[in-house]
Write a protein that holds these residues in place. Structure first.
Motif, PDB file in Angstrom:
ATOM      1  N   ASN A   1     -11.418  -8.607  -1.654  1.00  0.00           N
ATOM      2  CA  ASN A   1     -10.803  -7.251  -1.777  1.00  0.00           C
ATOM      3  C   ASN A   1     -10.377  -6.897  -3.106  1.00  0.00           C
ATOM      4  O   ASN A   1     -10.766  -5.723  -3.665  1.00  0.00           O
ATOM      5  N   VAL A   2      -9.856  -7.978  -3.892  1.00  0.00           N
ATOM      6  CA  VAL A   2      -9.513  -7.941  -5.233  1.00  0.00           C
ATOM      7  C   VAL A   2     -10.621  -7.695  -6.298  1.00  0.00           C
ATOM      8  O   VAL A   2     -10.830  -6.722  -6.900  1.00  0.00           O
TER       9      VAL A   2
ATOM     10  N   GLU B   1       2.377 -14.576  -3.504  1.00  0.00           N
ATOM     11  CA  GLU B   1       1.198 -14.636  -4.232  1.00  0.00           C
ATOM     12  C   GLU B   1       0.305 -15.413  -3.207  1.00  0.00           C
ATOM     13  O   GLU B   1       0.557 -16.279  -2.585  1.00  0.00           O
TER      14      GLU B   1
ATOM     15  N   THR C   1      -8.613 -11.653   0.407  1.00  0.00           N
ATOM     16  CA  THR C   1      -7.769 -11.143  -0.789  1.00  0.00           C
ATOM     17  C   THR C   1      -8.969 -11.201  -2.099  1.00  0.00           C
ATOM     18  O   THR C   1      -8.942 -10.565  -2.740  1.00  0.00           O
TER      19      THR C   1
ATOM     20  N   THR D   1       0.739  -1.150   0.142  1.00  0.00           N
ATOM     21  CA  THR D   1       0.179  -0.016  -0.068  1.00  0.00           C
ATOM     22  C   THR D   1       1.067   1.002   0.010  1.00  0.00           C
ATOM     23  O   THR D   1       2.056   1.034   0.480  1.00  0.00           O
TER      24      THR D   1
ATOM     25  N   ARG E   1      -9.419  -2.799  -4.315  1.00  0.00           N
ATOM     26  CA  ARG E   1      -8.667  -2.324  -3.168  1.00  0.00           C
ATOM     27  C   ARG E   1      -7.203  -2.236  -3.906  1.00  0.00           C
ATOM     28  O   ARG E   1      -6.821  -3.182  -4.539  1.00  0.00           O
TER      29      ARG E   1
ATOM     30  N   GLY F   1      -6.603 -16.742   1.720  1.00  0.00           N
ATOM     31  CA  GLY F   1      -6.971 -16.052   0.604  1.00  0.00           C
ATOM     32  C   GLY F   1      -8.334 -15.593   0.404  1.00  0.00           C
ATOM     33  O   GLY F   1      -8.552 -15.067  -0.546  1.00  0.00           O
TER      34      GLY F   1
ATOM     35  N   VAL G   1      -3.129 -13.597  -7.833  1.00  0.00           N
ATOM     36  CA  VAL G   1      -3.108 -12.287  -7.020  1.00  0.00           C
ATOM     37  C   VAL G   1      -1.746 -12.256  -5.970  1.00  0.00           C
ATOM     38  O   VAL G   1      -1.635 -13.129  -5.278  1.00  0.00           O
ATOM     39  N   ARG G   2      -1.144 -11.346  -6.173  1.00  0.00           N
ATOM     40  CA  ARG G   2       0.052 -11.010  -5.193  1.00  0.00           C
ATOM     41  C   ARG G   2      -0.196 -10.006  -4.360  1.00  0.00           C
ATOM     42  O   ARG G   2      -0.743  -9.002  -4.814  1.00  0.00           O
ATOM     43  N   VAL G   3       0.144 -10.314  -2.948  1.00  0.00           N
ATOM     44  CA  VAL G   3       0.137  -9.063  -2.090  1.00  0.00           C
ATOM     45  C   VAL G   3       1.511  -8.940  -1.409  1.00  0.00           C
ATOM     46  O   VAL G   3       2.019  -9.740  -1.019  1.00  0.00           O
TER      47      VAL G   3
ATOM     48  N   TYR H   1      -3.303  -4.923  -4.623  1.00  0.00           N
ATOM     49  CA  TYR H   1      -3.685  -6.460  -4.630  1.00  0.00           C
ATOM     50  C   TYR H   1      -3.174  -6.549  -6.301  1.00  0.00           C
ATOM     51  O   TYR H   1      -3.745  -5.887  -7.015  1.00  0.00           O
ATOM     52  N   GLU H   2      -2.161  -6.998  -6.600  1.00  0.00           N
ATOM     53  CA  GLU H   2      -1.674  -7.261  -7.884  1.00  0.00           C
ATOM     54  C   GLU H   2      -2.033  -8.353  -8.664  1.00  0.00           C
ATOM     55  O   GLU H   2      -1.796  -9.471  -8.247  1.00  0.00           O
TER      56      GLU H   2
END
Lengths: 481, 254
Positions: free
Chosen positions: B45-46, B15, B42, A461, B50, B39, B9-11, B53-54
């Protein structure tokens, strides 16, 4: 000491002194002369004076200003320019620091004496000596000396003991662009007798596009049990220089409650110096500085607890956008013997742009034994979680930022008791806050070192939340780092 | 309505989702169950958009659109609603003001006329009545000083007012006592309709006693390892996530 600024002001003094109001009063002439000489010797506070670190005066020193001229008084402003909801009563309008009687309104009230300062000086009104005769002795008193030497007008408000003034008294300050940048100096003298009660509004209008220098020196004296509410709205044009010092002395059981919103200027400094001299005296100062563009505001607050069981409550918020620079200094001193003092100070700030800067310096100096004191200061960004929450409900980012920023500031207006006035001030505040996307559109991320010591938040973030942080700025007045 | 394909998704460089496939049709209630760290949040959120979150791989199609390409406010306006696991306190912003701003922003985006204060209040009163929520909620700052139960009920209340097409409930049951849980579940059940899809993310089977799902998916270590009807939730309750985890190990790697 010599600089174009000082030279122009000293020359103005030498030319005007014999013609200043009350020039025939010996004590006043002497005090003006003494302050003028002290200014000539001591100059303006330099960059090494700690309290002036965030208000560099180099650029100001390079400029010369002409004196304001009653003959060139501005035409009447459009009606409504100073209208604040629910505010009736007396209204003194000062154009370039000089009372404009045509635009002013005096509403008589039993036990209330309200005079223009020039008039009061010319008539040699009693009691002025105490309020106006001071010889400013401290090294950083340059602007106070200037005001004491050169003030040609202002207002004197005196409330008789026990009188509860119904109407608010409003002082409106406006300046205008002319062929040359001008400097004005004015003084307000407010004295409340034992148990008296009054409300005053000090309203600086953001009208026109001048680059003038305004200097307002205010002296408030509250006798035992007196109560004064003060509202200051400061919004000068972006190129202006605005200096204000308010000195307040409170007797036993007196109360002073001030609310301020500050829009800043090219250089803007607001000093509030409060002395709680009588047992049980209480002061409150709430305020917001909301700065855009390249505006600057420096809030310098000093509270002296000099008696037992005194209370001070200070809550300020700051918001800086674009390349604005804000500074808040809050110093609370509890003197020897001032036991039972209760002091609370908070200053929270939001940086809305990676190029904005805010410095905050809360200082507690405690020389008494039994004291309750707390302080806290933060500089941060809008909390990412709150922003996402609003956006996830459909509120676009720009609006969500504006909403959160406004909510952050608005609490500071809670000290304004009248709902209509509070709403009007809130609206003014809303206009000062950014309504648009603050971060650069190219997606540039704020530099990680921008908030020194801040919680950086979770990895991934980009927002740190309101964690304790301190951001120092360069001691130069250059715009870029 | 919602079609998730091979979502990775990566945070913070790690992953978390490792290939999720899921399809939710209008009118269906899907439950996502899984242990801590699987997850689940996640995923919620994704879907809501948000930051941080990639999405590394995969796609999410929502009513014919690429959901992942939209900012959160547009997803909301198109009918995606996330009931937060931890609703955010927003001091200084009145709950009613906030909700009206949100609803009108959504309507404006969709080209619908905005509601004036009277129309909005009428709508809000009706929703309060249906959900048995006290109107005291309206006069407070958003979630400020709310108890855990009040916060969750405020989420459901917002959902009722905003009338989303796809509601994602992220562990709405966590931290609720049984009475609050029942109230929240009642609220959700009131909103079930043939036009609306639900994704109910939960750690425990208990919530699913009250919100009976059409499909149950077990998310373990970033993948859905098993899907079934409501009985799967009961089996999980009995045998635990270890059982599901083992089953994942048996499954061939994708």
């Amino acid at each position: 000491m010599s600089s174009p600024f000082l030279d122009s002001q000293l020359a103005a003094f030498d030319a005007q002194a014999p013609r200043l109001p009350g020039a025939r009063l010996g004590w006043l002439a002497e005090s003006r002369r003494a302050n003028r000489d002290a200014l000539a010797a001591g100059g303006l506070p330099g960059p090494r004076v700690e309290g002036w670190k965030y208000s560099p005066l180099r650029a100001l020193e390079r400029r010369a200003f002409v004196a304001s001229d009653a003959a060139a008084m501005a035409p009447a402003l459009p009606p409504g320019a100073w209208t604040l909801a629910g505010v009736e009563g007396s209204r003194l309008v000062f154009v370039d620091g000089l009372l404009d009687r045509a635009q002013s309104r005096f509403v008589a009230e039993e036990g209330v004496s309200l005079l223009g300062l020039a008039e009061a000086m010319d008539s040699g009104s009693d009691g002025l000596c105490h309020a106006l005769g001071e010889r400013y002795a401290a090294a950083d008193d340059g602007f106070a000396r200037l005001g004491a030497a050169l003030a040609a007008d202002g207002a004197v408000l005196r409330i008789a003991p026990g009188v509860q003034v119904r109407q608010m008294v409003q002082c409106v300050f406006v300046s205008r662009a002319g062929p040359a940048d001008l400097a004005w100096h004015a003084r307000l003298v407010v004295a409340l007798g034992v148990g008296a009660r009054a409300r005053v509004i000090e309203h600086h209008l953001d009208a026109g596009t001048h680059a003038n220098f305004g200097n307002l020196l205010t002296r408030v004296t509250l006798e035992a049990g007196a109560e004064l509410d003060w509202l200051r709205i400061s919004g000068e044009p972006e190129a202006a220089t605005a200096i204000a010092r308010t000195e307040v002395e409170l007797g036993a059981g007196a109360r002073y409650s001030a609310t301020a919103i500050e829009a800043g200027a090219a250089l803007s400094r607001h000093e509030l110096r409060i002395r709680l001299a009588g047992a049980g005296a209480r002061c409150e100062s709430r305020g917001v500085f909301a700065l855009r563009g390249r505006r600057h505001a420096d809030i310098a607050l000093t509270i002296e607890h000099a008696a037992r069981d005194t209370t001070s409550l200070v809550h300020w918020r700051g918001v800086a956008d674009d390349r604005a620079r804000g500074a808040f200094g809050g110093t609370i001193h509890v003197a020897v013997g001032a036991d039972g003092a209760d002091a609370a100070l908070t200053n929270k700030n939001l940086l809305l742009s990676p190029h904005a800067e805010i410095a905050t310096r809360p200082v507690l100096e405690i020389d008494a034994d039994e004291v309750k004191a707390s302080h806290g200061a933060t500089v941060g960004r809008l909390e990412e979680g709150a922003l996402f929450y609003l956006r996830s409900r459909g509120i676009p980012e720009v609006e969500a930022r504006a909403l959160l920023t406004f909510a952050f500031c608005r609490e500071m207006l809670d000290g304004i008791a009248e709902p209509a006035l509070r709403e009007a001030v809130a609206e003014r505040l809303r206009q000062l806050l950014p309504q648009r996307e603050s971060l650069p559109l190219d997606g540039a991320e704020p530099a990680p070192d921008l908030i020194r010591g801040a919680g950086v938040g979770e990895p991934g973030t980009r927002q740190g939340d309101l964690s304790p942080a301190f951001r120092a700025r360069h001691d130069d007045d250059g715009d870029d780092r | 309505m919602l079609k998730i394909v091979d979502l990775h998704v990566r945070v913070a460089g790690k992953e978390i989702l490792k290939g999720v496939d899921l399809a939710v049709k209008a009118g269906e209630v899907h439950a996502i169950m899984g242990p801590n760290g699987a997850g689940k949040s996640t995923l919620g959120n994704v879907l809501a958009g948000r930051e941080g979150y990639e999405v590394v791989r995969g796609s999410v199609e929502y009513r014919g659109r690429d959901l992942l390409a939209l900012p959160p406010e547009e997803r909301a306006a198109l009918g995606v609603f996330l009931a937060f696991q931890y609703p955010v306190e927003i001091p200084g912003v009145n709950n009613t003001y906030f909700l009206k701003a949100a609803l009108n922003a959504q309507r404006k985006f969709r080209g619908e006329p905005e509601l004036d204060s009277m129309q909005f209040l009428k709508l809000v009163r009706e929703k309060l009545r249906i959900l048995h929520v006290s109107d005291e909620l309206l006069h407070r700052a958003v979630n400020e000083g709310f108890s855990g139960g009040e916060k969750k009920r405020n989420e459901i209340f917002q959902m009722a007012v905003l009338e989303p097409s796809l509601a994602i409930l992220d562990e709405t049951d966590s931290g609720l006592d049984i009475d609050a849980l029942r109230l929240v579940a009642d609220g959700v059940n009131q909103l079930r309709s043939p036009e609306r899809g639900f994704l109910v993310i939960t750690h425990y089977q208990r919530l699913l006693d009250y919100i009976v799902p059409d499909r149950v998916h077990v998310l373990v270590d970033g993948r859905i390892v098993q899907s079934g009807d409501k009985d799967l939730a009961l089996a999980l309750e009995e045998k635990g996530y270890a059982w599901a985890r083992e089953r994942r190990l048996e499954a061939p790697a994708p």
